[in-house]
Design a protein around this motif. Structure first.
Motif, PDB file in Angstrom:
ATOM      1  N   GLU A 133       0.831  -1.199   0.000  1.00 53.66           N
ATOM      2  CA  GLU A 133       0.000   0.000   0.000  1.00 53.66           C
ATOM      3  C   GLU A 133       0.873   1.261   0.000  1.00 53.66           C
ATOM      4  OE1 GLU A 133      -2.795   0.383   3.252  1.00 53.66           O
ATOM      5  OE2 GLU A 133      -4.001   1.823   2.108  1.00 53.66           O
ATOM      6  N   ALA A 134       1.947   1.227   0.780  1.00 49.64           N
ATOM      7  CA  ALA A 134       2.850   2.386   0.821  1.00 49.64           C
ATOM      8  C   ALA A 134       3.447   2.643  -0.562  1.00 49.64           C
ATOM      9  CB  ALA A 134       3.958   2.149   1.848  1.00 49.64           C
ATOM     10  N   ASN A 135       3.872   1.593  -1.220  1.00 46.64           N
ATOM     11  CA  ASN A 135       4.459   1.749  -2.555  1.00 46.64           C
ATOM     12  C   ASN A 135       3.440   2.282  -3.558  1.00 46.64           C
ATOM     13  OD1 ASN A 135       7.021   0.894  -1.815  1.00 46.64           O
ATOM     14  ND2 ASN A 135       6.526  -1.272  -2.149  1.00 46.64           N
ATOM     15  N   ARG A 136       2.209   1.799  -3.428  1.00 38.60           N
ATOM     16  CA  ARG A 136       1.156   2.300  -4.332  1.00 38.60           C
ATOM     17  C   ARG A 136       0.917   3.792  -4.108  1.00 38.60           C
ATOM     18  NH1 ARG A 136      -1.595  -2.394  -3.145  1.00 38.60           N
ATOM     19  NH2 ARG A 136      -3.028  -1.303  -1.751  1.00 38.60           N
ATOM     20  N   ILE A 137       0.886   4.192  -2.854  1.00 32.95           N
ATOM     21  CA  ILE A 137       0.634   5.608  -2.549  1.00 32.95           C
ATOM     22  C   ILE A 137       1.759   6.481  -3.119  1.00 32.95           C
ATOM     23  CG2 ILE A 137       0.499   7.319  -0.691  1.00 32.95           C
ATOM     24  CD1 ILE A 137      -0.819   5.077   1.042  1.00 32.95           C
ATOM     25  N   VAL A 138       3.000   6.075  -2.863  1.00 34.68           N
ATOM     26  CA  VAL A 138       4.128   6.890  -3.341  1.00 34.68           C
ATOM     27  C   VAL A 138       4.128   6.938  -4.867  1.00 34.68           C
ATOM     28  CG1 VAL A 138       6.628   7.194  -3.361  1.00 34.68           C
ATOM     29  CG2 VAL A 138       5.484   6.395  -1.280  1.00 34.68           C
ATOM     30  N   THR A 139       3.907   5.798  -5.497  1.00 27.78           N
ATOM     31  CA  THR A 139       3.888   5.755  -6.963  1.00 27.78           C
ATOM     32  C   THR A 139       2.821   6.704  -7.514  1.00 27.78           C
ATOM     33  OG1 THR A 139       4.538   3.437  -6.832  1.00 27.78           O
ATOM     34  CG2 THR A 139       3.737   4.216  -8.955  1.00 27.78           C
ATOM     35  N   ARG A 140       1.649   6.659  -6.900  1.00 28.48           N
ATOM     36  CA  ARG A 140       0.558   7.532  -7.349  1.00 28.48           C
ATOM     37  C   ARG A 140       0.943   9.006  -7.175  1.00 28.48           C
ATOM     38  NH1 ARG A 140      -3.229   9.435  -4.174  1.00 28.48           N
ATOM     39  NH2 ARG A 140      -3.122   7.822  -2.567  1.00 28.48           N
ATOM     40  N   LEU A 141       1.547   9.327  -6.058  1.00 32.73           N
ATOM     41  CA  LEU A 141       1.933  10.724  -5.811  1.00 32.73           C
ATOM     42  C   LEU A 141       2.980  11.190  -6.813  1.00 32.73           C
ATOM     43  CD1 LEU A 141       2.117  10.672  -1.890  1.00 32.73           C
ATOM     44  CD2 LEU A 141       0.405  11.869  -3.289  1.00 32.73           C
ATOM     45  N   VAL A 142       3.949  10.320  -7.116  1.00 31.38           N
ATOM     46  CA  VAL A 142       4.983  10.708  -8.082  1.00 31.38           C
ATOM     47  C   VAL A 142       4.354  10.893  -9.456  1.00 31.38           C
ATOM     48  CG1 VAL A 142       7.133  10.045  -9.228  1.00 31.38           C
ATOM     49  CG2 VAL A 142       6.815   9.526  -6.798  1.00 31.38           C
ATOM     50  N   LYS A 143       3.504   9.947  -9.841  1.00 31.09           N
ATOM     51  CA  LYS A 143       2.878  10.043 -11.170  1.00 31.09           C
ATOM     52  C   LYS A 143       2.039  11.308 -11.299  1.00 31.09           C
ATOM     53  CE  LYS A 143       2.957   5.404 -12.942  1.00 31.09           C
ATOM     54  NZ  LYS A 143       2.207   4.162 -13.243  1.00 31.09           N
ATOM     55  N   ALA A 144       1.404  11.705 -10.196  1.00 30.73           N
ATOM     56  CA  ALA A 144       0.563  12.903 -10.243  1.00 30.73           C
ATOM     57  C   ALA A 144       1.385  14.155 -10.564  1.00 30.73           C
ATOM     58  CB  ALA A 144      -0.172  13.082  -8.917  1.00 30.73           C
TER      59      ALA A 144
END
Ligand code: SF4
Lengths: 493, 215
Positions: free
Chosen positions: A94-105
């Motif tokens: 979940e942490a990796n998904r959150i960070v990935t989403r934030l970077v992509k944004a």
């Protein structure tokens, strides 16, 4: 790339066995641990109230853990009030998904990273890479590890297992693959190597739009985060990018600003043996036109609440990652950090990893045996974690099974399958017997405490010792007797 | 259930064995440690700051307020700097004696532009003697955090004795946690290669601290 999960890692005794045959590694480790150890003792001796600081550190952390829900909510409120956004992650995925989403944004495809145990623990670099995002480690040692496609082996000096010649070769070979190549004719002097790293990384810092960090402390009262470092790469990542994402374990809270007065005294002296590390940065949300415009805090559980549920083991959550326990550990000194099969090596790794991950795998079941129980780790720990106590407690769990909390649920684990635990213990013992230095330390301790030794093993070993009588511990270890009576003829070390 | 609620629920369950402790934080434990180590008068505290800064390879200079402009001009000249970053609130008289090009701190400048500046001159918020630390809090006379980071040469002016405290606890008392703080103890350094200390990896490789007394 630094690995987070270490899948397929052999159990500790096997990995350690391989490590001790590596004479370069042993030489580097011995030099490093002994150097830091001696300096640390001097730095600590400068403070006449060390015992009181240690006790206060322990109590502040215990109080925080006892009221962790309250402080987490307070922290969330203050970070939000200061302009940050708080995210919660139950596990690594979940942490990796959150960070990935934030970077992509942000529309970016690369990030600069400050050295952080938490992001290593969750395998963030690999997760980002899988999504097409390059994560650049910017701490010199982490850079060495990343370019060498290697794993960190020490909390504080992750490339401690590499000597200058190896580092030169890695830089000359790999830097060009990632960005600015190493200068022509690079030699192996540390100053030149550091300069090559400076040039290589500077181009990345200057263009970076997203920074990723951990934090050493989070202050619930004010929402302040703290990063302690030496090189300035932390400051670069914390101030130059437009977006800052900090990934931090939920146990890193202190209640108030004042509490930092304890840890900012004990951490540098325990860690690098300095009165104060060269740079400490604190930030509270965002500041207009100074530093990132967007700040995200990702709070991770990933086994911490399970650890918190263990009455004996929860004290491991007091750890401030100073690495002092590694530098005094006779087992770590010989086995090296990789043998522990996790991002947390040494004595703290031996108690933290099996709690964060459970003792289901062979490596995790063997970690509580990666110790001579000599107690040196407890003596140096600035927050007084009784590592030997937790080790014995975890051995008991491995051998006997019992109730534990996994992913928030109470479950009863069976004793390790097919006497795997006994095997793990025996293999650890065999390893110790073939490594006289580690054994000697354990034996001396055993001799000194001889009259306290029971005839059957308590708790953990009972099942095993029920059908065997324990050998009586001799008054003097054979090796010491030999040394005394044959004075120096036994030169094998 | 959201992850937030799940984690908080797990925390509560995990500490269910602990009798709910309602002792207020202020009384939850004793701070048995010292507020500062040893007793010194103001002059000795400044001396200790100078010693500890030098021990961590900062270059320490002392002068009076009247000599400050000349001292800064000399340090910039000795360094061979062509340009100097200047916080918006730096007292202009500090740079009155130098003809080095002044680059005012501006949010519009890119990090790459800042990278071409040779030196930076700032004030500080507080200095801690026992550890040899100067602390910047981003006030107008210290500028944005990055101007003391990217240029390779930092000259920091400490007003003595009033900006100097003995210890870390005394330093924290004086600082505002809501400001972004940078604590600096000596120049940037690494010991990652065989534990040999090397100055300057990413931060300024040279830190000069001017202890200025009077006025
Ligand atoms: S267990 Fe203690 S000594 Fe070891 S790293 Fe953590 S705080 Fe430091």
């Amino acid at each position: 790339m630094s690995g987070g999960t270490y899948l397929g890692m052999p159990a500790f005794p096997k990995a350690a066995h391989e490590a001790v045959r590596d004479t370069t590694l042993r030489g580097n480790l011995r030099h490093a641990t002994h150097t830091i150890r001696a300096k640390r003792a001097t730095a600590v001796a400068e403070l006449s109230d060390w015992a009181e600081l240690r006790e206060a550190g322990k109590q502040i952390k215990d109080h925080t853990l006892r009221n962790l829900d309250t402080y987490l909510v307070q922290l969330e409120e203050s970070v939000t009030a200061a302009g940050g956004t708080v995210h919660w992650a139950v596990d690594a995925d979940e942490a990796n998904r959150i960070v990935t989403r934030l970077v992509k944004a942000t529309g970016e495809s690369e990030v600069v990273k400050v050295k952080s145990m938490a992001t290593q623990e969750i395998g963030l670099n690999e997760a980002l890479e899988a999504e097409g995002i390059d994560a650049y480690e910017t701490d010199l040692a982490e850079l060495i590890v990343q370019l060498g496609k290697d794993r960190p082996s020490h909390i504080l000096v992750p490339a401690i297992h590499r000597n200058r010649g190896e580092i030169r070769d890695i830089f000359a070979r790999e830097m060009g693959e990632w960005g600015r190549p190493a200068p022509e004719g690079l030699t192996d002097t540390p100053a030149e190597l550091a300069d090559a790293a400076r040039l290589h990384l500077r181009e990345k810092f200057l263009r970076a739009k997203v920074g990723v960090s951990g934090a050493n402390f989070m202050v619930a009262e004010t929402g302040t985060l703290v990063v302690v470092e030496s090189e300035g790469n932390g400051r670069m990542c914390l101030t130059l990018p437009e977006t800052l994402i900090s990934v931090v374990g939920i146990e890193k809270i202190v209640p108030t600003w004042q509490d930092l007065e304890v840890f900012l005294q004990t951490l540098p002296r325990s860690s690098t043996a300095e009165r104060m590390n060269p740079y400490t940065s604190t930030w509270t949300g965002t500041t207009d036109e100074d530093g990132p415009r967007d700040f995200h805090l990702v709070l991770i559980d990933n086994g911490r609440t399970d650890t918190l549920a263990d009455e004996v083991g929860r004290q491991a959550l007091r750890c401030i990652r100073c690495s002092a326990c590694l530098n005094v550990c006779p087992v770590y000194e010989r086995a090296g950090g990789h043998a522990y099969g996790s991002v947390y090596p040494g004595p703290i790794g031996a108690i933290l990893s099996p709690q964060l991950r459970g003792t289901g795998s062979e490596i995790d079941a063997s970690l509580p045996y990666a110790s001579s129980l000599c107690g040196a780790c407890y003596d140096v720990c600035p927050v007084a974690i009784d590592i030997p106590e937790v080790l014995v407690h975890l051995r008991e769990r491995v051998v006997q099974g019992g109730p534990v909390t996994r992913e928030g649920a109470r479950v009863v684990v069976k004793p390790a399958k097919g006497h795997a635990a006994e095997r793990a213990a025996m293999r650890a013992a065999r390893w110790a017997f073939s490594h006289p230095g580690a054994l000697r330390t354990g034996q001396r301790l055993a001799s000194r405490t001889r009259r306290f030794h029971p005839r059957t093993l308590p708790g953990p070993g009972r099942a095993w010792s029920e059908t065997r009588s324990l050998p009586v511990v001799p008054a003097e270890p054979f090796r010491d007797w030999w040394q005394r009576t044959h004075g120096g003829k036994d030169t094998a070390k | 259930m959201s992850s937030r609620d799940l984690i908080l629920a797990r925390v509560r369950r995990a500490i269910a064995d602990v009798p709910r402790d309602d002792t207020p934080y202020e009384q939850a434990f004793e701070r048995g440690y010292l507020r500062e180590h040893g007793s010194r008068d103001a002059g000795r505290t400044v001396d200790l700051l100078a010693e500890n800064l030098a021990d961590y390879r900062a270059l320490v200079h002392r002068c009076t307020a009247g000599e400050l402009a000349a001292t800064i001009a000399r340090l910039l000249a000795e360094r061979g700097s062509a340009s100097v970053a200047v916080p918006t609130g730096l007292p202009p008289e500090w740079l009155a004696a130098t003809d080095v090009t002044q680059v005012p701190d501006s949010a519009a400048d890119t990090p790459a532009e800042l990278d071409r500046v040779d030196s930076v001159v700032t004030a500080c918020a507080v200095a801690v003697a026992e550890t040899g630390t100067i602390v910047l809090d981003g006030s107008p006379d210290q500028g944005r955090r990055r101007i003391t980071l990217v240029p390779d040469h930092h000259i920091c002016v400490v007003r003595v004795p009033d900006q100097v405290v003995s210890s870390v606890p005394r330093g924290l008392e004086r600082l505002d946690p809501l400001r972004p703080l940078t604590w600096i103890s000596g120049p940037s350094a690494t010991s990652d290669i065989e534990l040999d200390r090397v100055e300057g990896v990413h931060g300024p490789r040279t830190l000069e601290v001017v202890l200025v007394s009077g006025e």
